[in-house]
Motif scaffolding. Structure first.
Motif, PDB file in Angstrom:
ATOM      1  N   UNK A 146      30.527 -34.084   9.776  1.00 57.63           N
ATOM      2  CA  UNK A 146      29.862 -33.486  10.781  1.00 57.63           C
ATOM      3  C   UNK A 146      28.580 -32.669  11.326  1.00 57.63           C
ATOM      4  N   UNK A 147      28.306 -31.439  11.400  1.00 55.87           N
ATOM      5  CA  UNK A 147      27.212 -30.556  11.000  1.00 55.87           C
ATOM      6  C   UNK A 147      26.184 -30.480   9.621  1.00 55.87           C
ATOM      7  N   UNK A 148      26.733 -31.031   9.128  1.00 57.62           N
ATOM      8  CA  UNK A 148      26.166 -30.562   7.884  1.00 57.62           C
ATOM      9  C   UNK A 148      25.588 -32.001   7.163  1.00 57.62           C
ATOM     10  N   UNK A 149      24.882 -31.836   6.372  1.00 60.27           N
ATOM     11  CA  UNK A 149      24.224 -32.920   5.517  1.00 60.27           C
ATOM     12  C   UNK A 149      23.743 -33.036   4.424  1.00 60.27           C
ATOM     13  N   UNK A 150      24.128 -33.906   3.453  1.00 60.16           N
ATOM     14  CA  UNK A 150      24.729 -34.027   2.193  1.00 60.16           C
ATOM     15  C   UNK A 150      23.555 -34.304   1.623  1.00 60.16           C
ATOM     16  N   UNK A 151      22.452 -34.065   0.825  1.00 57.52           N
ATOM     17  CA  UNK A 151      21.143 -34.771   0.124  1.00 57.52           C
ATOM     18  C   UNK A 151      21.691 -36.067  -1.022  1.00 57.52           C
ATOM     19  N   UNK A 152      21.201 -36.868  -1.340  1.00 53.88           N
ATOM     20  CA  UNK A 152      21.973 -37.830  -2.596  1.00 53.88           C
ATOM     21  C   UNK A 152      20.135 -37.545  -3.569  1.00 53.88           C
ATOM     22  N   UNK A 153      20.485 -36.616  -4.549  1.00 53.90           N
ATOM     23  CA  UNK A 153      19.647 -36.470  -5.118  1.00 53.90           C
ATOM     24  C   UNK A 153      19.311 -37.451  -6.924  1.00 53.90           C
ATOM     25  N   UNK A 154      18.021 -37.838  -7.377  1.00 59.19           N
ATOM     26  CA  UNK A 154      17.797 -38.010  -8.915  1.00 59.19           C
ATOM     27  C   UNK A 154      17.254 -36.743  -9.310  1.00 59.19           C
ATOM     28  N   UNK A 179      11.800 -34.900 -12.935  1.00 64.76           N
ATOM     29  CA  UNK A 179      11.436 -35.055 -11.714  1.00 64.76           C
ATOM     30  C   UNK A 179      12.248 -35.383 -10.194  1.00 64.76           C
ATOM     31  N   UNK A 180      12.097 -34.417  -9.634  1.00 66.10           N
ATOM     32  CA  UNK A 180      13.550 -34.737  -8.567  1.00 66.10           C
ATOM     33  C   UNK A 180      13.343 -35.490  -7.441  1.00 66.10           C
ATOM     34  N   UNK A 181      13.985 -36.546  -7.395  1.00 65.96           N
ATOM     35  CA  UNK A 181      14.074 -37.021  -5.599  1.00 65.96           C
ATOM     36  C   UNK A 181      15.393 -37.371  -4.944  1.00 65.96           C
ATOM     37  N   UNK A 182      14.685 -37.042  -3.077  1.00 63.63           N
ATOM     38  CA  UNK A 182      15.889 -37.463  -2.518  1.00 63.63           C
ATOM     39  C   UNK A 182      15.503 -38.321  -1.849  1.00 63.63           C
ATOM     40  N   UNK A 183      16.525 -39.216  -1.799  1.00 56.39           N
ATOM     41  CA  UNK A 183      16.418 -40.420  -1.644  1.00 56.39           C
ATOM     42  C   UNK A 183      17.373 -40.494  -0.482  1.00 56.39           C
ATOM     43  N   UNK A 184      17.969 -40.398   0.089  1.00 54.53           N
ATOM     44  CA  UNK A 184      18.587 -40.051   1.293  1.00 54.53           C
ATOM     45  C   UNK A 184      19.532 -38.974   1.567  1.00 54.53           C
TER      46      UNK A 184
END
Length: 347
Positions: A39-47, A29-34
């Motif tokens: 810069x212009x890049x976004x990195x997900x915080x994944x559990x 079960x995947x969640x992106x919690x933030x």
């Protein structure tokens, strides 16, 4: 924000995590919690979670990448996730375990730092110094946590500021998935200077003993009896040094009785790798990670036994959790083992 620079919105460890979650889509079960913006890049915080959905089921959390340079810790967690997927195809015992326990994974707590291959997060904050509590004693200069500024290592962040996004995300996962249960463990995988691999547990801020010293002592004893050649130093972190702002101290102190939450840090001793390949001392990654492929494989082979041990201890907790007079006896043994001169109770 500091002058951190990254080239893209992904990096090898993030690509591996996403590939594992695609392969394990029917199990995890995947969640992106933030997310973290650099810069212009976004990195997900994944559990990712797997196992029982019963909120009272014991749980084990596996974490890595709190320090972006320490990729080997993340690789250990990812390797264990891959192994679980392979075993689920044939391992009926594993399936039986997962009916009654839950496993939670957060392999990349600091994706911005890992993308840039640096210890701190994109704001220059050392996440393992970012919690609000101060140590009850002298800490090593700088290394114990400092507020001088992010241009020096081990920066805690400004006094009175909110937690960094990554720290807050980690604590929210721990609070929701672990601390809220009757029994839970956490294992946070790091690497750093030292000859030996170590398993540390609270406290880092004080030399006082944790309230659940008997439970931790039984875990240590059971592991040593099951794996007598393990080679870990298993002790409170305060036996090595004190520090400000440890996230696991913070989480442990927030846990409410009667719930039992036992956080541990696996510290891989990088001097072993440097001793055999001294030139890696002169590279930023080489200080914290094995560079030779065969040494990386050796690390990945060596430590899953402790991961498996924690899942089995959670599954079988009714057989070993101490209570009553027996718990008092174990407390005396634990104090003699870890604090032979004297022990100061948390009560």
């Amino acid at each position: 924000m500091s002058t951190l620079r990254v080239a893209s919105d992904s990096f090898p460890e993030m690509d591996e995590l996403k590939a594992i979650l695609v392969a394990g889509g029917t199990w995890f079960e995947r969640r992106t919690i933030g997310e973290v913006q650099v810069q212009e890049f976004k990195f997900p915080l994944i559990t990712a979670s797997i196992g029982s959905t019963d909120r009272n089921a014991p749980a084990v959390g596996f974490f890595g990448g709190v320090h972006g340079l320490e990729c080997i810790g993340t690789q250990l967690v990812l390797e264990y996730m891959r192994a679980l997927l392979r075993r689920l195809e044939w391992d009926e015992l594993l399936r039986e375990q997962l009916r009654t326990i839950r496993l939670i994974f957060m392999p990349i707590v600091n994706p911005g730092g890992m993308a840039a291959r640096r210890r701190s997060n994109p704001n220059g904050v050392d996440l393992m110094r970012n919690a609000p509590q101060n140590a009850e004693g002298r800490v090593p200069f700088l290394a114990g946590g400092q507020r001088i500024g992010p241009w020096l290592p081990w920066y805690r962040g400004p006094s009175g500021a909110q937690l960094e996004v990554e720290s807050a995300a980690l604590l929210s996962v721990v609070e929701e998935e672990l601390m809220s249960r009757p029994l839970s463990f956490a294992l946070d995988c790091h690497s750093g200077f030292g000859w030996d691999d170590s398993i540390w547990f609270p406290y880092a801020r004080t030399e006082r003993e944790m309230a659940h010293l008997p439970e931790m002592f039984l875990l240590k004893t059971m592991f040593e009896e099951s794996y007598p050649h393990h080679g870990y130093a298993f002790e409170p972190q305060s036996h090595q040094y004190l520090l400000h702002g440890d996230l696991w101290d913070c989480a442990y102190d927030r846990t409410r009785a009667p719930n039992i939450f036992l956080p541990m840090t696996l510290e891989l001793g990088s001097w072993r790798w440097i001793r055999k390949n001294p030139m890696q001392m002169f590279t930023r990654m080489g200080i914290f990670n094995p560079i030779k492929a065969h040494r990386t494989r050796r690390v990945l082979r060596r430590h899953p036994s402790f991961f498996d041990f924690l899942t089995r201890a959670a599954f079988s907790s009714r057989r070993w959790l101490p209570n009553g007079d027996f718990r008092d006896q174990v407390m005396r043994r634990a104090r003699e083992h870890w604090q032979p001169a004297s022990a100061v109770s948390t009560s």
